[in-house]
Each structure stands twice: as structure tokens, then as C-alpha cells.
Design a protein around this motif. Structure first.
Motif, PDB file in Angstrom:
ATOM      1  N   SER A 369       0.832  -1.205   0.000  1.00  0.00           N
ATOM      2  CA  SER A 369       0.000   0.000   0.000  1.00  0.00           C
ATOM      3  C   SER A 369       0.867   1.256   0.000  1.00  0.00           C
ATOM      4  CB  SER A 369      -0.926   0.003   1.228  1.00  0.00           C
ATOM      5  OG  SER A 369      -1.771  -1.125   1.222  1.00  0.00           O
ATOM      6  N   LYS A 370       1.925   1.229   0.783  1.00  0.00           N
ATOM      7  CA  LYS A 370       2.824   2.378   0.865  1.00  0.00           C
ATOM      8  C   LYS A 370       3.447   2.680  -0.488  1.00  0.00           C
ATOM      9  CE  LYS A 370       6.798   4.042   3.527  1.00  0.00           C
ATOM     10  NZ  LYS A 370       7.695   3.743   4.674  1.00  0.00           N
ATOM     11  N   LYS A 371       3.884   1.664  -1.199  1.00  0.00           N
ATOM     12  CA  LYS A 371       4.521   1.859  -2.497  1.00  0.00           C
ATOM     13  C   LYS A 371       3.523   2.341  -3.544  1.00  0.00           C
ATOM     14  CE  LYS A 371       8.136  -1.562  -1.639  1.00  0.00           C
ATOM     15  NZ  LYS A 371       9.273  -0.630  -1.704  1.00  0.00           N
ATOM     16  N   ILE A 372       2.300   1.827  -3.492  1.00  0.00           N
ATOM     17  CA  ILE A 372       1.286   2.265  -4.459  1.00  0.00           C
ATOM     18  C   ILE A 372       0.935   3.735  -4.241  1.00  0.00           C
ATOM     19  CG2 ILE A 372      -1.105   1.944  -5.211  1.00  0.00           C
ATOM     20  CD1 ILE A 372      -0.766  -1.038  -4.563  1.00  0.00           C
ATOM     21  N   ILE A 373       0.781   4.126  -2.988  1.00  0.00           N
ATOM     22  CA  ILE A 373       0.443   5.519  -2.691  1.00  0.00           C
ATOM     23  C   ILE A 373       1.557   6.452  -3.145  1.00  0.00           C
ATOM     24  CG2 ILE A 373       0.136   7.153  -0.776  1.00  0.00           C
ATOM     25  CD1 ILE A 373      -1.531   4.901   0.593  1.00  0.00           C
ATOM     26  N   GLN A 374       2.808   6.070  -2.934  1.00  0.00           N
ATOM     27  CA  GLN A 374       3.917   6.894  -3.403  1.00  0.00           C
ATOM     28  C   GLN A 374       3.927   6.981  -4.925  1.00  0.00           C
ATOM     29  OE1 GLN A 374       6.078   8.761  -1.443  1.00  0.00           O
ATOM     30  NE2 GLN A 374       6.450   9.623  -3.490  1.00  0.00           N
ATOM     31  N   MET A 375       3.591   5.880  -5.579  1.00  0.00           N
ATOM     32  CA  MET A 375       3.508   5.850  -7.033  1.00  0.00           C
ATOM     33  C   MET A 375       2.461   6.848  -7.541  1.00  0.00           C
ATOM     34  SD  MET A 375       2.340   2.640  -9.423  1.00  0.00           S
ATOM     35  CE  MET A 375       3.334   1.515  -8.454  1.00  0.00           C
ATOM     36  N   LEU A 376       1.323   6.894  -6.867  1.00  0.00           N
ATOM     37  CA  LEU A 376       0.252   7.821  -7.258  1.00  0.00           C
ATOM     38  C   LEU A 376       0.671   9.264  -7.005  1.00  0.00           C
ATOM     39  CD1 LEU A 376      -2.789   5.797  -5.901  1.00  0.00           C
ATOM     40  CD2 LEU A 376      -2.345   6.317  -8.302  1.00  0.00           C
ATOM     41  N   ARG A 377       1.371   9.516  -5.921  1.00  0.00           N
ATOM     42  CA  ARG A 377       1.858  10.885  -5.652  1.00  0.00           C
ATOM     43  C   ARG A 377       2.872  11.303  -6.719  1.00  0.00           C
ATOM     44  NH1 ARG A 377      -0.609  12.712  -1.424  1.00  0.00           N
ATOM     45  NH2 ARG A 377      -0.915  11.472   0.480  1.00  0.00           N
ATOM     46  N   ASP A 378       3.739  10.371  -7.100  1.00  0.00           N
ATOM     47  CA  ASP A 378       4.713  10.672  -8.144  1.00  0.00           C
ATOM     48  C   ASP A 378       4.022  10.974  -9.473  1.00  0.00           C
ATOM     49  OD1 ASP A 378       6.712  10.232  -6.306  1.00  0.00           O
ATOM     50  OD2 ASP A 378       7.164   8.196  -7.001  1.00  0.00           O
ATOM     51  N   ALA A 379       2.823  10.395  -9.665  1.00  0.00           N
ATOM     52  CA  ALA A 379       2.068  10.628 -10.893  1.00  0.00           C
ATOM     53  C   ALA A 379       1.234  11.907 -10.815  1.00  0.00           C
ATOM     54  CB  ALA A 379       1.177   9.430 -11.190  1.00  0.00           C
ATOM     55  N   GLY A 380       1.255  12.591  -9.681  1.00  0.00           N
ATOM     56  CA  GLY A 380       0.610  13.887  -9.582  1.00  0.00           C
ATOM     57  C   GLY A 380      -0.689  13.947  -8.820  1.00  0.00           C
ATOM     58  N   ALA A 381      -1.103  12.853  -8.152  1.00  0.00           N
ATOM     59  CA  ALA A 381      -2.321  12.905  -7.337  1.00  0.00           C
ATOM     60  C   ALA A 381      -2.115  13.880  -6.176  1.00  0.00           C
ATOM     61  CB  ALA A 381      -2.659  11.515  -6.817  1.00  0.00           C
ATOM     62  N   VAL A 382      -3.110  14.731  -5.925  1.00  0.00           N
ATOM     63  CA  VAL A 382      -2.950  15.740  -4.883  1.00  0.00           C
ATOM     64  C   VAL A 382      -3.456  15.262  -3.525  1.00  0.00           C
ATOM     65  CG1 VAL A 382      -2.961  17.671  -6.485  1.00  0.00           C
ATOM     66  CG2 VAL A 382      -5.130  16.860  -5.545  1.00  0.00           C
ATOM     67  N   GLU A 383      -4.441  14.361  -3.529  1.00  0.00           N
ATOM     68  CA  GLU A 383      -4.909  13.731  -2.294  1.00  0.00           C
ATOM     69  C   GLU A 383      -5.160  12.261  -2.577  1.00  0.00           C
ATOM     70  OE1 GLU A 383      -8.377  15.480  -0.561  1.00  0.00           O
ATOM     71  OE2 GLU A 383      -7.552  17.518  -0.548  1.00  0.00           O
ATOM     72  N   ILE A 384      -4.828  11.407  -1.604  1.00  0.00           N
ATOM     73  CA  ILE A 384      -5.071   9.968  -1.740  1.00  0.00           C
ATOM     74  C   ILE A 384      -5.711   9.477  -0.452  1.00  0.00           C
ATOM     75  CG2 ILE A 384      -4.074   7.706  -2.185  1.00  0.00           C
ATOM     76  CD1 ILE A 384      -1.664   9.262  -3.442  1.00  0.00           C
ATOM     77  N   HIS A 385      -6.963   9.099  -0.565  1.00  0.00           N
ATOM     78  CA  HIS A 385      -7.723   8.562   0.565  1.00  0.00           C
ATOM     79  C   HIS A 385      -7.876   7.064   0.351  1.00  0.00           C
ATOM     80  CE1 HIS A 385      -8.698  12.702   1.713  1.00  0.00           C
ATOM     81  NE2 HIS A 385      -8.852  12.900   0.409  1.00  0.00           N
ATOM     82  N   MET A 386      -7.355   6.271   1.276  1.00  0.00           N
ATOM     83  CA  MET A 386      -7.392   4.817   1.117  1.00  0.00           C
ATOM     84  C   MET A 386      -8.525   4.237   1.952  1.00  0.00           C
ATOM     85  SD  MET A 386      -4.318   2.126   1.002  1.00  0.00           S
ATOM     86  CE  MET A 386      -4.628   0.526   0.262  1.00  0.00           C
ATOM     87  N   LEU A 387      -9.387   3.462   1.293  1.00  0.00           N
ATOM     88  CA  LEU A 387     -10.516   2.824   1.957  1.00  0.00           C
ATOM     89  C   LEU A 387     -10.448   1.324   1.724  1.00  0.00           C
ATOM     90  CD1 LEU A 387     -11.462   5.886   1.429  1.00  0.00           C
ATOM     91  CD2 LEU A 387     -13.724   4.989   1.940  1.00  0.00           C
ATOM     92  N   ILE A 388     -10.693   0.570   2.780  1.00  0.00           N
ATOM     93  CA  ILE A 388     -10.492  -0.879   2.764  1.00  0.00           C
ATOM     94  C   ILE A 388     -11.836  -1.584   2.941  1.00  0.00           C
ATOM     95  CG2 ILE A 388      -9.248  -2.805   3.803  1.00  0.00           C
ATOM     96  CD1 ILE A 388      -7.485  -0.677   2.454  1.00  0.00           C
ATOM     97  N   ALA A 389     -12.130  -2.525   2.036  1.00  0.00           N
ATOM     98  CA  ALA A 389     -13.418  -3.215   2.031  1.00  0.00           C
ATOM     99  C   ALA A 389     -13.446  -4.413   2.975  1.00  0.00           C
ATOM    100  CB  ALA A 389     -13.761  -3.652   0.614  1.00  0.00           C
ATOM    101  N   SER A 390     -12.652  -4.354   4.029  1.00  0.00           N
ATOM    102  CA  SER A 390     -12.681  -5.358   5.095  1.00  0.00           C
ATOM    103  C   SER A 390     -12.190  -4.687   6.369  1.00  0.00           C
ATOM    104  CB  SER A 390     -11.787  -6.554   4.756  1.00  0.00           C
ATOM    105  OG  SER A 390     -10.431  -6.168   4.666  1.00  0.00           O
ATOM    106  N   PRO A 391     -12.505  -5.253   7.539  1.00  0.00           N
ATOM    107  CA  PRO A 391     -11.967  -4.716   8.786  1.00  0.00           C
ATOM    108  C   PRO A 391     -10.456  -4.941   8.875  1.00  0.00           C
ATOM    109  CG  PRO A 391     -13.940  -6.058   9.174  1.00  0.00           C
ATOM    110  CD  PRO A 391     -13.504  -6.314   7.765  1.00  0.00           C
TER     111      PRO A 391
END
Length: 460
Positions: A369-391
Motif C-alpha cells: 500500500s505504501k509503495k502504491i500511494i507513493q507511485m500515485l503521488r509521483d504521478a501527480g495525485a494531490v490527495e489519496i484517501h485509502m478505503l479498505i473493504a474489510s476490517p
């Protein structure tokens, strides 16, 4: 490490069987091949098929994917009228050729082939007990423990011997057993691991998931009941109920992640369940954003459900490379930072300048998850909200899912805010346990949720 490019949860295996006596038009080995191919997501370390012609059992198995192990040049000699097959991940026993299944062995009443999905929590205890009686083991799998138990009760009819084995075996199992003239399916008393029954005209099929029935053109009849032994031979199909507990413990992660979306398990369609999990996630956590994306592929249905409920557009913000298999060469230390990019890549034109809601099925260790979020920031995403479909996944599984040790599970070590900070998200939300049950339209007496609650339905 290699697992940096893999999903952090791994299933153990899948099973497929067919009985087609009198159906010369059905090539049972090739049918089993296609059935296993449909179940490839359940295990990618080894594969195998055993075939009986009524006089003996032939076996073909090895390490690798179904298409790597079973080829046209080596399947042509597997002639017969029934077959069982297996795809494997290792949770009990090392990932080596000798542990590949099906296992074929001789006992008092002839030859037997055995394929197993699940994990026996008392396998080591049973192995030691059987060894004191003189049993010799050639593998390190709990499946061979089942074989030796079966041999211990060989004075009984096979189905009666299996009923005695079920008294001894504790844990999760969906078993396929094939003799020279009989096919048997067995499901553990709580139904932790899935198993279903289908028909191919007047032939019978058993499989871990209904999607495998669809693949070979079979019609779904029903799920094998928890605690049930299904026997198929020249006399037709008959059933023995070896156990009848008043509650169930179907693995909830089958619906969240493991099973194919086009499968229906124990009355619940997996795709609809995941879509409803996403809707419930939006009801519980509605966030202002520009678009919804998923971590493909298991997060996609939930992301679509979230987008529908929230009235937001769904976009493919991450592209998955489906040609990077589980057997990909292990990265060197210098390649570790590129690990996730081998499997996923952000689409800059979609995410740049956007506030993004990213849906995934689970967070286990948090490194992916950490690597994917950094990848999205590098691609220019300004906010990243992570939501998980399980507890939050706080406890390891002992029933056939290869989770990390408890001390490696990030939700066991950190609270939600610490996890959010570790993975680098702007916010982090999980679906609630109550919301999960509501989305799946069943209560806590239907599922095993030990990985979330620590409430293990079979004593460890």
C-alpha cells in the motif's frame, strides 16, 4: 524480497474432480485441465492431475502453473473415466516437487489419489501419533497425514473410514479422494473451505468454485454441505452426513479477495458481495474527492460499488501487468524499490491533479500500500484517501491462508492513524464488522472472521 510484487495474502489451493463413466466423448484429463486453469488464482506453485480407468491410477504433476505442468504431449496418455486435479500454494509443507498434489498411494483396498484444500491445525499432533504406529512420511504436507489416517481405517468401507478421519482431523479441508472406481468429496464440519457439485449431462463434477463448473460447461447443482461426504460411482451419487453442527464458519476472505468474482459460494455471489461491500464502505465513510480508483483486480468491484453509492466517477488509475506471474524471478536488493511497478503502474493522465479515493480489499503488512500511494503521488495525485473493504487484519489464519505472523500484521502493531501515516495516505478508513455482515447479508454465525476478531472457530 519477491513478495514485494505479490498480494500480501496467499491462498493454499484449489481442487477439481470429474466422474464420467460411460461418457467416451468426455476427455476427463483435459476437462480437469480446464477446471484447474479456471482455479489457477487459488494456487500457482504446483499443479497435478490423477486419472483412473477403473484398473489403476495415472498421475501427472509438477512445479509451476497449470499450463507449464500439463501439456498436450504429456496429457494424452491420461486416459480414463474419472480424474481429480489440484493447484497449490504451500501453507503446510515446503514448496517442493514432492509436496505437489494429488498424492497417489497404495493401501489395503487398492490405489487412492488425494487432493486437499485447507489446513489441519492438529496435523503435527496426528503425524507424531501416526509415526508411533509405524507410519512413514515422504512429504511434509498435512495431506499425507490424511492419507495415513485413511490407511489406518482401511478395514472399513472408504466412506466410513473417511467419517472416522473427520473425527480426528481438526481444521479446514475440502478433500477429493479417488479410488480406481469411485470419486468422493469431503468438506469440513464448519464449511471453512468451499466445495461445490455440478453435472455435465450425466457426468458429475466437484470443484472449489462454481466458476470452474462454468468453464467446463457443467451445471451447478449445489454446494457440498459442511460435514458432508459425497460419493460418486457406478451406482450414481449418494451422500453421508458425518457432522451436522448448528452454525457455519465459511471463510469471509473468499468473498473479499480469494474467490473469482464470477463464483457463487454457499449462496453468495462473489461479485455482488464485493460490490455491496463498496456501497457499505461509502455509507460509512463518504469523502469529498474527484474520482474513485481500485487496486486491481480484487478491489475493483468494491470500488465500483463505492463510486455508485457516492455518486463519483470510477476510473482505472492503476494498470495491472497481468503477465508478471507468481514464478517471476526474485528481485535483487537493487530492484526492491521497483517491485510494485513490475505489477502495477499509475496512469498519470487519470490521476494528476486529482483527489483520489483508492479502494483495496485489505492491508496486511502495509508495504505494498505504501509503495502504491507513493507511485500515485509521483504521478501527480494531490490527495489519496485509502478505503479498505474489510476490517483490519489483526490475526493470522491457520485454516489454509498464508498470512504473515501476528507480529508482522500492521493492524496488530499500529492503530489506524499510525497505519495511515506509515502508508502515506491523506486518510484511511476500514469497513466496520457490522457493515461487512450487512453487505454480505449474513450474520457472524455464517462466517469465519478470525483474521479480524481473533475468534477462531476451531481451537488452535
Amino acid at each position: 524480497m519477491f513478495d514485494e510484487i505479490e498480494k500480501e495474502l496467499r491462498h493454499e489451493c484449489g481442487v477439481f474432480g470429474i466422474f464420467a463413466r460411460g461418457r467416451d466423448d468426455i476427455d476427463v484429463a483435459r476437462t480437469a485441465f480446464y477446471g484447474l486453469y479456471a482455479l489457477q488464482h487459488r494456487g500457482q506453485e504446483s499443479a497435478g492431475i490423477a486419472v483412473s480407468d477403473g484398473r489403476g491410477i495415472k498421475l501427472l504433476k509438477g512445479m509451476g502453473l497449470v499450463t507449464e505442468v500439463i501439456r498436450s504431449e504429456n496429457i494424452k496418455d491420461l486416459d480414463g473415466y474419472m480424474a481429480i486435479g489440484h493447484v497449490r500454494y504451500s501453507t503446510t509443507g515446503a514448496s517442493i516437487a514432492v509436496n505437489a498434489q494429488p498424492l497417489v498411494f497404495h493401501y489395503l483396498n487398492g490405489m487412492v489419489a488425494l487432493a486437499h484444500n485447507g489446513n489441519l491445525v492438529n496435523a503435527e499432533e496426528l503425524r507424531k501419533r501416526l509415526a508411533t504406529y509405524g507410519s512413514v512420511f515422504q512429504t511434509t504436507t498435512d495431506t499425507e497425514v490424511v492419507a495415513n489416517l485413511l490407511a489406518r481405517y482401511s478395514q472399513d468401507k472408504l466412506e466410513d473410514a473417511l467419517a472416522k478421519c473427520m473425527i480426528d482431523m481438526k481444521g479446514a479441508y475440502a478433500l477429493l479422494i479417488m479410488t480406481e472406481d469411485k470419486l468422493i468429496g469431503v468438506r469440513d464440519p464448519l464449511g471453512i473451505r468451499p466445495l461445490c457439485l455440478g453435472s455435465l449431462d450425466d457426468a458429475y463434477v466437484l470443484a472449489s468454485e462454481s466458476a470452474a463448473l462454468d468453464t467446463v460447461g457443467a451445471t451447478f447443482i449445489r454446494d457440498v454441505e459442511p460435514g458432508e461426504i459425497v460419493v460418486i460411482d457406478d451406482k450414481g451419487l449418494r451422500s453421508l452426513k458425518a457432522s451436522n453442527l448448528p452454525y457455519r464458519a465459511h471463510c469471509v476472505f473468499e468473498y473479499i479477495y480469494f474467490a473469482r468474482p464470477d463464483s457463487t459460494l454457499d449462496g453468495i455471489n462473489v461479485y455482488k458481495a464485493r460490490r455491496e461491500l463498496g456501497r457499505q464502505l461509502a455509507r460509512e465513510n463518504l469523502i469529498a474527492a474527484d474520482l474513485v480508483i481500485s487496486v486491481p483486480d480484487s478491489g475493483t468491484a468494491s470500488a465500483l460499488g463505492y463510486a455508485d453509492e457516492a455518486g463519483l466517477p470510477f476510473e482505472e488509475g492503476l494498470m495491472k501487468n497481468r503477465y508478471v506471474g507468481r514464478t517471476f524471478i526474485q528481485p535483487t536488493q537493487q530492484m526492491r524499490e521497483l517491485g510494485v511497478k513490475l505489477k502495477l503502474n499509475a496512469i498519470e493522465e487519470v490521476v494528476k491533479g486529482k483527489r483520489i479515493i483508492m479502494i483495496d480489499d485489505s492491508i496486511v503488512r502495509g508495504t505494498t500500500s505504501k509503495k502504491i500511494i507513493q507511485m500515485l503521488r509521483d504521478a501527480g495525485a494531490v490527495e489519496i484517501h485509502m478505503l479498505i473493504a474489510s476490517p483490519p487484519t489483526r490475526f493470522p489464519c491457520f485454516y489454509g491462508i498464508d498470512t504473515s505472523r501476528r507480529e508482522e500484521l500492521i493492524a496488530n502493531k499500529m492503530d489506524k492513524e499510525a497505519i495511515r501515516e506509515f502508508i502515506g495516505a491523506d486518510s484511511l478508513y476500514y469497513i466496520s464488522m457490522e457493515g461487512m455482515f450487512a453487505a454480505l447479508k449474513r450474520d457472524d454465525k455464517f462466517f469465519c472472521t478470525a483474521c479480524f476478531s481473533g475468534d477462531y472457530p476451531v481451537k488452535i
